[in-house]
Design a protein around this motif. Structure first.
Motif, PDB file in Angstrom:
ATOM      1  N   ARG A 144       0.973  -1.227   0.015  1.00  0.00           N
ATOM      2  CA  ARG A 144       0.026   0.082   0.044  1.00  0.00           C
ATOM      3  C   ARG A 144       1.003   1.239  -0.139  1.00  0.00           C
ATOM      4  N   GLY A 145       0.256   2.358  -0.460  1.00  0.00           N
ATOM      5  CA  GLY A 145       0.987   3.580  -0.378  1.00  0.00           C
ATOM      6  C   GLY A 145       1.974   3.669  -1.497  1.00  0.00           C
ATOM      7  N   ALA A 146       1.672   2.840  -2.696  1.00  0.00           N
ATOM      8  CA  ALA A 146       2.545   3.258  -3.881  1.00  0.00           C
ATOM      9  C   ALA A 146       2.068   4.459  -4.583  1.00  0.00           C
ATOM     10  N   LYS A 147       2.710   5.114  -5.252  1.00  0.00           N
ATOM     11  CA  LYS A 147       2.401   6.269  -6.195  1.00  0.00           C
ATOM     12  C   LYS A 147       1.708   5.779  -7.543  1.00  0.00           C
ATOM     13  N   VAL A 148       0.478   6.253  -7.797  1.00  0.00           N
ATOM     14  CA  VAL A 148      -0.152   5.443  -9.131  1.00  0.00           C
ATOM     15  C   VAL A 148      -0.297   6.796  -9.953  1.00  0.00           C
ATOM     16  N   THR A 149       0.028   6.427 -11.221  1.00  0.00           N
ATOM     17  CA  THR A 149      -0.306   7.502 -12.466  1.00  0.00           C
ATOM     18  C   THR A 149      -1.057   6.575 -13.530  1.00  0.00           C
ATOM     19  N   THR A 150      -1.725   7.352 -14.581  1.00  0.00           N
ATOM     20  CA  THR A 150      -2.527   6.617 -15.497  1.00  0.00           C
ATOM     21  C   THR A 150      -1.761   7.532 -16.809  1.00  0.00           C
ATOM     22  N   SER A 151      -2.025   6.853 -17.948  1.00  0.00           N
ATOM     23  CA  SER A 151      -1.618   7.541 -19.346  1.00  0.00           C
ATOM     24  C   SER A 151      -2.743   8.529 -19.586  1.00  0.00           C
ATOM     25  N   LEU A 152      -3.941   8.549 -18.745  1.00  0.00           N
ATOM     26  CA  LEU A 152      -4.779   9.758 -18.911  1.00  0.00           C
ATOM     27  C   LEU A 152      -4.426  10.949 -18.145  1.00  0.00           C
ATOM     28  N   GLY A 153      -3.321  10.885 -17.565  1.00  0.00           N
ATOM     29  CA  GLY A 153      -2.963  12.304 -16.535  1.00  0.00           C
ATOM     30  C   GLY A 153      -3.310  11.904 -15.161  1.00  0.00           C
ATOM     31  N   LEU A 154      -4.377  11.160 -14.845  1.00  0.00           N
ATOM     32  CA  LEU A 154      -4.744  10.959 -13.368  1.00  0.00           C
ATOM     33  C   LEU A 154      -3.576  10.455 -12.527  1.00  0.00           C
ATOM     34  N   SER A 155      -3.441  10.800 -11.164  1.00  0.00           N
ATOM     35  CA  SER A 155      -2.583  10.258 -10.263  1.00  0.00           C
ATOM     36  C   SER A 155      -3.280  10.086  -8.748  1.00  0.00           C
ATOM     37  N   CYS A 156      -2.827   9.145  -7.950  1.00  0.00           N
ATOM     38  CA  CYS A 156      -3.220   9.015  -6.516  1.00  0.00           C
ATOM     39  C   CYS A 156      -2.148   8.271  -5.998  1.00  0.00           C
ATOM     40  N   THR A 157      -2.513   8.200  -4.679  1.00  0.00           N
ATOM     41  CA  THR A 157      -1.749   7.216  -3.519  1.00  0.00           C
ATOM     42  C   THR A 157      -2.732   5.855  -3.570  1.00  0.00           C
ATOM     43  N   ALA A 158      -2.017   4.666  -3.770  1.00  0.00           N
ATOM     44  CA  ALA A 158      -2.901   3.484  -3.739  1.00  0.00           C
ATOM     45  C   ALA A 158      -3.131   2.996  -2.088  1.00  0.00           C
TER      46      ALA A 158
END
Length: 127
Positions: A36-50
């Motif tokens: 948990r706590g990994a940085k998540v990014t998408t090819s759509l430009g969205l990001s969050c912390t899992a």
């Protein structure tokens, strides 16, 4: 007789109906990463912390990349899959007068798609 016909047509449209109105043109895609706590990014430009959830247009295909210090980054492709039940309802609405407009709206919005995998599960490996 006209009133009865209109009621019957309205009922058919409600039952078969526009999937865009019923399902919406967006999908909630859940992202779970271990650890948990990994940085998540998408090819759509969205990001969050899992762990997290993105609201994504149903017609969009994209990638999800998870990274965390001390671990190798990993990318997962998220595709769209035809929801057969929603698609059949969309096709059935084409048989109703005015239904071709509903079919066009559903096709443009992508409302008969679901994202796969959903939830996206990523297990990061130590370096």
């Amino acid at each position: 007789m006209k009133t009865l016909t209109l009621i019957a047509l309205a009922s058919m449209m409600a039952l078969t109906g526009c999937q865009t109105a019923k399902r919406g043109n967006t999908d909630e895609v859940k992202i779970n990463v271990s650890p948990r706590g990994a940085k998540v990014t998408t090819s759509l430009g969205l990001s969050c912390t899992a762990p997290c959830t993105f609201t994504v247009k149903r017609r969009k295909r994209f990638t999800v990349t998870a990274s965390k210090p001390g671990f190798r980054s990993q990318t997962v492709k998220v595709d769209r899959k035809l929801n057969k039940k929603a698609f059949r309802r969309t096709l059935a609405s084409g048989a109703v007068p005015g239904g071709s407009a509903l079919v066009a709206v559903d096709t443009i919005s992508g409302s008969f798609y679901d994202h796969v995998p959903n939830p996206v599960r990523i297990r990061l490996k130590r370096r």
